[in-house]
Motif scaffolding. Structure first.
Motif, PDB file in Angstrom:
ATOM      1  N   TYR A 132     -14.466  33.951 -43.077  1.00 34.37           N
ATOM      2  CA  TYR A 132     -15.295  32.825 -43.498  1.00 34.37           C
ATOM      3  C   TYR A 132     -14.474  31.537 -43.555  1.00 34.37           C
ATOM      4  CZ  TYR A 132     -18.088  29.792 -46.461  1.00 34.37           C
ATOM      5  OH  TYR A 132     -18.764  28.722 -46.970  1.00 34.37           O
ATOM      6  N   LYS A 133     -13.274  31.607 -44.099  1.00 32.62           N
ATOM      7  CA  LYS A 133     -12.426  30.415 -44.194  1.00 32.62           C
ATOM      8  C   LYS A 133     -12.082  29.864 -42.804  1.00 32.62           C
ATOM      9  CE  LYS A 133     -10.351  31.321 -48.692  1.00 32.62           C
ATOM     10  NZ  LYS A 133      -9.119  31.645 -49.432  1.00 32.62           N
ATOM     11  N   THR A 134     -11.829  30.740 -41.843  1.00 29.81           N
ATOM     12  CA  THR A 134     -11.509  30.259 -40.494  1.00 29.81           C
ATOM     13  C   THR A 134     -12.717  29.554 -39.883  1.00 29.81           C
ATOM     14  OG1 THR A 134     -12.096  32.319 -39.339  1.00 29.81           O
ATOM     15  CG2 THR A 134      -9.823  32.094 -40.103  1.00 29.81           C
ATOM     16  N   TYR A 135     -13.918  30.081 -40.135  1.00 32.61           N
ATOM     17  CA  TYR A 135     -15.124  29.427 -39.611  1.00 32.61           C
ATOM     18  C   TYR A 135     -15.280  28.031 -40.209  1.00 32.61           C
ATOM     19  CZ  TYR A 135     -16.355  34.307 -38.531  1.00 32.61           C
ATOM     20  OH  TYR A 135     -16.353  35.606 -38.101  1.00 32.61           O
ATOM     21  N   GLU A 136     -15.070  27.928 -41.508  1.00 25.21           N
ATOM     22  CA  GLU A 136     -15.238  26.642 -42.187  1.00 25.21           C
ATOM     23  C   GLU A 136     -14.209  25.617 -41.696  1.00 25.21           C
ATOM     24  OE1 GLU A 136     -17.718  25.565 -44.464  1.00 25.21           O
ATOM     25  OE2 GLU A 136     -18.590  27.315 -43.503  1.00 25.21           O
ATOM     26  N   VAL A 137     -12.963  26.037 -41.483  1.00 23.48           N
ATOM     27  CA  VAL A 137     -11.936  25.124 -40.987  1.00 23.48           C
ATOM     28  C   VAL A 137     -12.295  24.641 -39.584  1.00 23.48           C
ATOM     29  CG1 VAL A 137      -9.530  24.964 -40.218  1.00 23.48           C
ATOM     30  CG2 VAL A 137     -10.081  25.993 -42.439  1.00 23.48           C
ATOM     31  N   LEU A 138     -12.680  25.551 -38.707  1.00 24.92           N
ATOM     32  CA  LEU A 138     -13.032  25.156 -37.344  1.00 24.92           C
ATOM     33  C   LEU A 138     -14.251  24.234 -37.343  1.00 24.92           C
ATOM     34  CD1 LEU A 138     -12.333  25.356 -34.375  1.00 24.92           C
ATOM     35  CD2 LEU A 138     -13.833  27.349 -34.234  1.00 24.92           C
ATOM     36  N   LYS A 139     -15.215  24.542 -38.186  1.00 26.62           N
ATOM     37  CA  LYS A 139     -16.413  23.700 -38.274  1.00 26.62           C
ATOM     38  C   LYS A 139     -16.030  22.271 -38.647  1.00 26.62           C
ATOM     39  CE  LYS A 139     -19.406  24.487 -41.645  1.00 26.62           C
ATOM     40  NZ  LYS A 139     -20.550  25.017 -42.420  1.00 26.62           N
ATOM     41  N   GLU A 140     -15.147  22.117 -39.613  1.00 28.38           N
ATOM     42  CA  GLU A 140     -14.709  20.788 -40.046  1.00 28.38           C
ATOM     43  C   GLU A 140     -13.859  20.097 -38.978  1.00 28.38           C
ATOM     44  OE1 GLU A 140     -12.788  20.727 -43.855  1.00 28.38           O
ATOM     45  OE2 GLU A 140     -14.321  22.039 -44.725  1.00 28.38           O
ATOM     46  N   GLU A 141     -12.948  20.844 -38.362  1.00 32.28           N
ATOM     47  CA  GLU A 141     -12.035  20.240 -37.386  1.00 32.28           C
ATOM     48  C   GLU A 141     -12.735  19.802 -36.111  1.00 32.28           C
ATOM     49  OE1 GLU A 141      -8.675  22.753 -36.667  1.00 32.28           O
ATOM     50  OE2 GLU A 141      -7.849  22.415 -38.659  1.00 32.28           O
ATOM     51  N   THR A 142     -13.761  20.511 -35.705  1.00 35.53           N
ATOM     52  CA  THR A 142     -14.442  20.162 -34.462  1.00 35.53           C
ATOM     53  C   THR A 142     -15.561  19.159 -34.694  1.00 35.53           C
ATOM     54  OG1 THR A 142     -15.884  22.085 -34.647  1.00 35.53           O
ATOM     55  CG2 THR A 142     -13.875  22.330 -33.344  1.00 35.53           C
ATOM     56  N   PRO A 145     -21.657  17.597 -33.049  1.00 37.56           N
ATOM     57  CA  PRO A 145     -23.075  17.595 -33.409  1.00 37.56           C
ATOM     58  C   PRO A 145     -23.922  18.565 -32.591  1.00 37.56           C
ATOM     59  CG  PRO A 145     -22.505  15.590 -32.229  1.00 37.56           C
ATOM     60  CD  PRO A 145     -21.224  16.325 -32.487  1.00 37.56           C
ATOM     61  N   ARG A 146     -23.392  19.052 -31.479  1.00 40.66           N
ATOM     62  CA  ARG A 146     -24.131  20.016 -30.652  1.00 40.66           C
ATOM     63  C   ARG A 146     -23.812  21.461 -31.034  1.00 40.66           C
ATOM     64  NH1 ARG A 146     -23.634  18.921 -24.530  1.00 40.66           N
ATOM     65  NH2 ARG A 146     -25.421  20.330 -24.504  1.00 40.66           N
ATOM     66  N   VAL A 147     -22.947  21.643 -32.036  1.00 38.50           N
ATOM     67  CA  VAL A 147     -22.578  22.984 -32.487  1.00 38.50           C
ATOM     68  C   VAL A 147     -23.067  23.168 -33.918  1.00 38.50           C
ATOM     69  CG1 VAL A 147     -20.680  24.580 -32.936  1.00 38.50           C
ATOM     70  CG2 VAL A 147     -20.568  23.042 -30.963  1.00 38.50           C
ATOM     71  N   ASN A 148     -23.948  24.142 -34.098  1.00 36.04           N
ATOM     72  CA  ASN A 148     -24.505  24.463 -35.408  1.00 36.04           C
ATOM     73  C   ASN A 148     -23.904  25.773 -35.888  1.00 36.04           C
ATOM     74  OD1 ASN A 148     -26.983  22.481 -35.706  1.00 36.04           O
ATOM     75  ND2 ASN A 148     -26.886  23.161 -33.584  1.00 36.04           N
ATOM     76  N   TRP A 149     -23.572  25.837 -37.163  1.00 38.80           N
ATOM     77  CA  TRP A 149     -22.959  27.025 -37.747  1.00 38.80           C
ATOM     78  C   TRP A 149     -23.894  27.629 -38.784  1.00 38.80           C
ATOM     79  CZ3 TRP A 149     -17.892  28.779 -36.670  1.00 38.80           C
ATOM     80  CH2 TRP A 149     -17.161  27.966 -35.797  1.00 38.80           C
ATOM     81  N   ALA A 150     -24.039  28.936 -38.745  1.00 37.32           N
ATOM     82  CA  ALA A 150     -24.783  29.673 -39.773  1.00 37.32           C
ATOM     83  C   ALA A 150     -24.170  31.068 -39.825  1.00 37.32           C
ATOM     84  CB  ALA A 150     -26.266  29.747 -39.432  1.00 37.32           C
ATOM     85  N   TYR A 151     -24.273  31.706 -40.963  1.00 39.17           N
ATOM     86  CA  TYR A 151     -23.650  33.013 -41.136  1.00 39.17           C
ATOM     87  C   TYR A 151     -24.721  34.072 -41.336  1.00 39.17           C
ATOM     88  CZ  TYR A 151     -19.887  29.777 -41.758  1.00 39.17           C
ATOM     89  OH  TYR A 151     -19.008  28.750 -41.557  1.00 39.17           O
ATOM     90  N   LEU A 152     -24.539  35.195 -40.667  1.00 36.09           N
ATOM     91  CA  LEU A 152     -25.485  36.298 -40.748  1.00 36.09           C
ATOM     92  C   LEU A 152     -24.924  37.380 -41.669  1.00 36.09           C
ATOM     93  CD1 LEU A 152     -28.145  37.518 -39.628  1.00 36.09           C
ATOM     94  CD2 LEU A 152     -26.742  38.642 -37.897  1.00 36.09           C
ATOM     95  N   PRO A 153     -25.576  37.638 -42.791  1.00 32.53           N
ATOM     96  CA  PRO A 153     -25.091  38.691 -43.704  1.00 32.53           C
ATOM     97  C   PRO A 153     -25.432  40.070 -43.136  1.00 32.53           C
ATOM     98  CG  PRO A 153     -27.088  37.711 -44.566  1.00 32.53           C
ATOM     99  CD  PRO A 153     -26.746  36.965 -43.315  1.00 32.53           C
ATOM    100  N   TYR A 154     -24.587  40.542 -42.256  1.00 34.59           N
ATOM    101  CA  TYR A 154     -24.846  41.771 -41.508  1.00 34.59           C
ATOM    102  C   TYR A 154     -23.526  42.475 -41.269  1.00 34.59           C
ATOM    103  CZ  TYR A 154     -26.272  44.610 -37.451  1.00 34.59           C
ATOM    104  OH  TYR A 154     -26.525  45.640 -36.583  1.00 34.59           O
ATOM    105  N   SER A 155     -23.522  43.767 -41.346  1.00 33.82           N
ATOM    106  CA  SER A 155     -22.328  44.538 -41.054  1.00 33.82           C
ATOM    107  C   SER A 155     -22.453  45.140 -39.661  1.00 33.82           C
ATOM    108  CB  SER A 155     -22.168  45.658 -42.083  1.00 33.82           C
ATOM    109  OG  SER A 155     -21.036  46.428 -41.775  1.00 33.82           O
ATOM    110  N   MET A 156     -21.458  44.897 -38.828  1.00 32.89           N
ATOM    111  CA  MET A 156     -21.460  45.477 -37.481  1.00 32.89           C
ATOM    112  C   MET A 156     -21.405  47.002 -37.584  1.00 32.89           C
ATOM    113  SD  MET A 156     -21.514  42.884 -35.366  1.00 32.89           S
ATOM    114  CE  MET A 156     -20.904  43.488 -33.820  1.00 32.89           C
ATOM    115  N   HIS A 157     -22.149  47.655 -36.709  1.00 34.73           N
ATOM    116  CA  HIS A 157     -22.197  49.116 -36.719  1.00 34.73           C
ATOM    117  C   HIS A 157     -21.468  49.734 -35.528  1.00 34.73           C
ATOM    118  CE1 HIS A 157     -24.977  48.992 -40.069  1.00 34.73           C
ATOM    119  NE2 HIS A 157     -25.627  48.047 -39.428  1.00 34.73           N
ATOM    120  N   MET A 158     -20.996  48.898 -34.615  1.00 37.27           N
ATOM    121  CA  MET A 158     -20.280  49.367 -33.419  1.00 37.27           C
ATOM    122  C   MET A 158     -21.126  50.378 -32.655  1.00 37.27           C
ATOM    123  SD  MET A 158     -17.890  47.454 -34.007  1.00 37.27           S
ATOM    124  CE  MET A 158     -16.847  46.748 -35.239  1.00 37.27           C
TER     125      MET A 158
END
Length: 110
Positions: A63-73, A76-89
């Motif tokens: 989550y912290k890496t996503y937030e840093v990249l979101k701020e650094e980049t 306006p054409r890039v939207n960020w949202a998080y999906l509360p989901y666990s990958m099942h492979m």
């Protein structure tokens, strides 16, 4: 999330479960230049942020890496949202499920 996305434009989905690195960034920003994506298209960076598999990078770190990249980049054409989901492979079936989830969020390109 869907209400925050622009209407009547192409929306490219980008899903991941690990911290976004340079190759990921290049993938989802260059996808906006694809010939089948309109000039006003946007990307939805939609990483899964649920429980992780053994040995995975902890969710808080991801989550912290996503937030840093979101701020650094700040693109306006890039939207960020998080999906509360666990990958099942679960392979191809799970990939289709992810496509359906992103379609329900308003994505038009996968």
């Amino acid at each position: 999330v869907r209400a925050r996305l622009p209407e009547n434009v192409d929306i490219v989905a980008f899903q991941c479960r690990n911290p976004v690195h340079r190759a990921h960034y290049e993938l989802f920003t260059r996808a906006l230049d694809a010939p089948n994506v309109g000039e006003d298209g946007v990307v939805l960076v939609h990483p899964t942020c649920g429980p992780t598999q053994p040995g995975d990078i902890p969710g808080v770190v991801r989550y912290k890496t996503y937030e840093v990249l979101k701020e650094e980049t700040a693109n306006p054409r890039v939207n960020w949202a998080y999906l509360p989901y666990s990958m099942h492979m679960a392979g191809p079936r799970e990939a289709i499920q992810h496509m359906m989830i992103r379609k329900n969020f308003g994505c038009t390109h996968f």
